[in-house]
Design an enzyme around this catalytic site. Structure first.
Site, PDB file in Angstrom:
ATOM      1  N   LYS A   5     -58.421 -49.386   0.466  1.00 51.74           N
ATOM      2  CA  LYS A   5     -59.792 -49.897   0.435  1.00 51.74           C
ATOM      3  C   LYS A   5     -60.780 -48.942  -0.249  1.00 51.74           C
ATOM      4  O   LYS A   5     -61.678 -49.381  -0.957  1.00 51.74           O
ATOM      5  CB  LYS A   5     -60.276 -50.177   1.863  1.00 51.74           C
ATOM      6  CG  LYS A   5     -59.441 -51.202   2.616  1.00 51.74           C
ATOM      7  CD  LYS A   5     -59.912 -51.326   4.069  1.00 51.74           C
ATOM      8  CE  LYS A   5     -59.072 -52.316   4.864  1.00 51.74           C
ATOM      9  NZ  LYS A   5     -59.536 -52.408   6.266  1.00 51.74           N
ATOM     10  N   VAL A   6     -60.636 -47.635  -0.001  1.00 50.73           N
ATOM     11  CA  VAL A   6     -61.615 -46.651  -0.465  1.00 50.73           C
ATOM     12  C   VAL A   6     -60.896 -45.488  -1.121  1.00 50.73           C
ATOM     13  O   VAL A   6     -59.947 -44.928  -0.557  1.00 50.73           O
ATOM     14  CB  VAL A   6     -62.480 -46.132   0.708  1.00 50.73           C
ATOM     15  CG1 VAL A   6     -63.412 -45.017   0.247  1.00 50.73           C
ATOM     16  CG2 VAL A   6     -63.278 -47.271   1.323  1.00 50.73           C
TER      17      VAL A   6
END
Length: 350
Positions: A307-308
């Site tokens: 996600k990040v």
């Protein structure tokens, strides 16, 4: 028998001091943040987080999402968030329903939040129709006006499913015509084509107004509008796919944080295997692993889910109202927002 005059006087005493929302334009935090960079602990974390946010603003390909959970709007950061929208410093917002409805839309209607100069018995507050958020008060009767206004907006719309983004846009349209506050986040987001998503929208005063809209329609045998949470996820994922490079400025955690991060995974499931992880991420929170990881998953942990990106991320463990004004003022006065392109992601759904 209760003396209503005494109650009214007591209520007026308790609701006598308005919360004054901070103005990030009125002071220049750059010298403070610059010195914090040479310090340790949370000070240095904040300085690095501020540098990452400024890098987001400098990156002309980056779309920035403001993520809000908690009660910072009621506590004095309401105008700060509005200024980020007005000055093209964010391109989309994901928030709790309370932040958008009970706080910003509420004040957009002309109502106020009040400082609690004393904390009386909460049963006394209940008898006076005063709601409490820590050391902040809200007039429940004014909050019910907010509920009814939401119901009126729902009654005015075609009876069909709406994403929270679509409904909040109608709230902004309402404030642009009937609002009592120019510097409202909801109003400015409507005017600047900045979409707002509330993945748990009915967990707010909006819920009461929408339930009444639905019940009244059912009793009358007519169709009614509904909220489409799947459309929320699809629309925000559409923005992520088209935006490419993205950055997150997250206040608190919980549902809004996870919702915006999950767009990367959702895009992959839809066949967009080349979608980028969120390149930049800053989170200001007081939650840590001791709360059972209910809202405390770190940004590095989010990397394991794809996600990040972990290169330009920073956790700041602090009460947001005490450090966010420094970050926002620093970024405002450095002025990278002046040369940013305006993305206008709300136009994607026009």
């Amino acid at each position: 028998m209760t003396d209503t005059r005494v109650d009214a006087q007591r209520k007026a005493e308790l609701l006598s001091t308005e919360v004054r929302h901070i103005d990030i334009k009125s002071f220049d935090a750059r010298p403070i943040v610059d010195q914090m960079e040479g310090m340790s602990f949370t000070s240095r974390d904040l300085a690095r987080a501020t540098k990452i946010y400024n890098t987001m603003l400098e990156d002309k390909d980056c779309s920035i999402f403001l993520v809000i959970a908690g009660s910072t709007s009621a506590g004095g950061c309401m105008n700060l968030y509005a200024d980020l929208v007005a000055n093209n410093m964010v391109d989309g917002i994901i928030a709790t329903g309370a932040s958008i409805v009970d706080m910003d839309f509420f004040e957009g209607l002309g109502h106020k939040h009040y400082q609690a100069l004393e904390i009386p018995d909460d049963n006394v507050l209940r008898s006076l129709y005063i709601d409490r958020i820590y050391d902040t008060y809200i007039d429940e009767e004014q909050l019910q006006d907010c509920d009814h206004t939401i119901g009126e907006i729902a009654n005015s719309l075609d009876p069909k499913p709406y994403s929270s983004r679509a409904f909040i846009r109608e709230m902004g349209r309402y404030l642009s015509k009937h609002g009592k506050k120019d510097n409202s986040l909801v109003k400015l987001a409507f005017e600047h084509d900045v979409p707002i998503f509330c993945p748990a929208f009915t967990d707010s005063s909006a819920g009461f107004g929408l339930v009444k809209h639905q019940v009244d329609a059912m009793k009358a045998g007519r169709p009614y509008m509904t909220m489409d949470s799947i459309a929320d996820f699809r629309e925000l994922t559409d923005i992520k796919i088209k935006a490419g490079t993205t950055g997150l400025l997250m206040i608190g955690g919980g549902v809004p944080k996870n919702f915006v991060q999950d767009t990367v995974v959702c895009a992959e499931i839809l066949g967009h295997e080349d979608v980028e992880m969120h390149k930049y991420a800053v989170q200001i929170t007081v939650a840590d692993v001791r709360d059972g990881a209910c809202s405390s998953s770190t940004l590095k942990e989010a990397a394991s889910w794809g996600k990040v990106d972990t290169t330009l991320e920073q956790m700041v463990f602090a009460e947001a109202g005490s450090v966010l004004p420094l970050l926002a003022s620093d970024a405002y006065h450095r002025g990278h927002w002046k040369s940013r392109p305006k993305h206008g992601w709300a136009k994607l759904f026009a």
